[in-house]
Enzyme design. Sequence first.
Site, PDB file in Angstrom:
ATOM      1  CB  THR A 163      -5.205  -0.325   6.267  1.00 40.82           C
ATOM      2  OG1 THR A 163      -4.597   0.960   6.315  1.00 40.82           O
ATOM      3  CG2 THR A 163      -4.210  -1.338   5.711  1.00 40.82           C
ATOM      4  CE  LYS A 201      -0.332   0.717   4.974  1.00 38.55           C
ATOM      5  NZ  LYS A 201      -1.164   0.711   6.172  1.00 38.55           N
TER       6      LYS A 201
END
Length: 312
Positions: free
Chosen positions: A229, A195
């Site tokens: 997330t 990410k």
Amino acid sequence: MKTRSFKIFSGSAHPSFSKEVARHLNVGLSKAILGHFSDGEINVQINESVRGRDVCIVQPTCAPVNDNLMELLIMVDALKRSSASSITAVIPYFGYARQDRKAAPRVPISAKLVADLMQTVQIDRIITMDLHAGQIQGFFNIPVDNLYGSIVFKDYILSRAFKNHIIASPDIGGVSRARYFASQMGGLDLVIVDKRRERANEAEVMNIIGDVNKRDVILIDDMIDTAGTICKAAAMLKARGAHSVMAIGTHAVLSGNAIKRIQESALDEVVVTNSIPHKGKHAKITTLSVAPLFAEVIRRIYHNESVHSLFV
């Protein structure tokens, strides 16, 4: 072997957790009055003798973080001035742990500041769980027992009888934590969610490193804050063919719209502990108690027994 008796006090952050710990130790909570003056100053009075006694204070430094941290420090000061022999701070969730390094120019290392404050008031020992970064133990010059939440998660996952499960780290920084958990589960395969974080509390999932097709994926993290997330990771894992996605996070910070975000996400289940109090029951969120684990660790410390042997 010499053993010692001890007293347990509870801060106001998570009294139900403190009561559960005390119950597992077959002791009652000791008496203290916790309050505030009209301007918000914290007021503490210890209501029984602690002279020459070993004392535990159970107080996660969760939201409101500053109030709970200050209350812990003031309780320690009151106990020290009442001639307690030693003070162990039982902090299931250690606030400010995310600020453990200089991630940008001209920012503080707040975790180190908090460690200094705790040592200034003369806490003798810290018992906590799944610190955001293991090196925080090095900020202290006193013993710090950093317990592993994996011991309770492992039993829960085994009870689910997954046949094709795989461990996933939600970011590069959590790989060591996920790898440790995978080894505890008998050497499971590991995948990584790559990410890019644009700003604090926001994350953009970019890629999956590894094959999750037709697998039951278990995302491992130390805390779930806004849940952005893990929700974005779950969506991408499902898009890559994952059969199911379970997220495990020791500390359920669950700030902002985290619960709503989880309920509307591709996640099948989120498993957390009760290190932080959270109200209500939610369809996708399962809470496991770590109070028995903390109670056993406290018992072992005061009976001079090994703590490490619990986790091997």
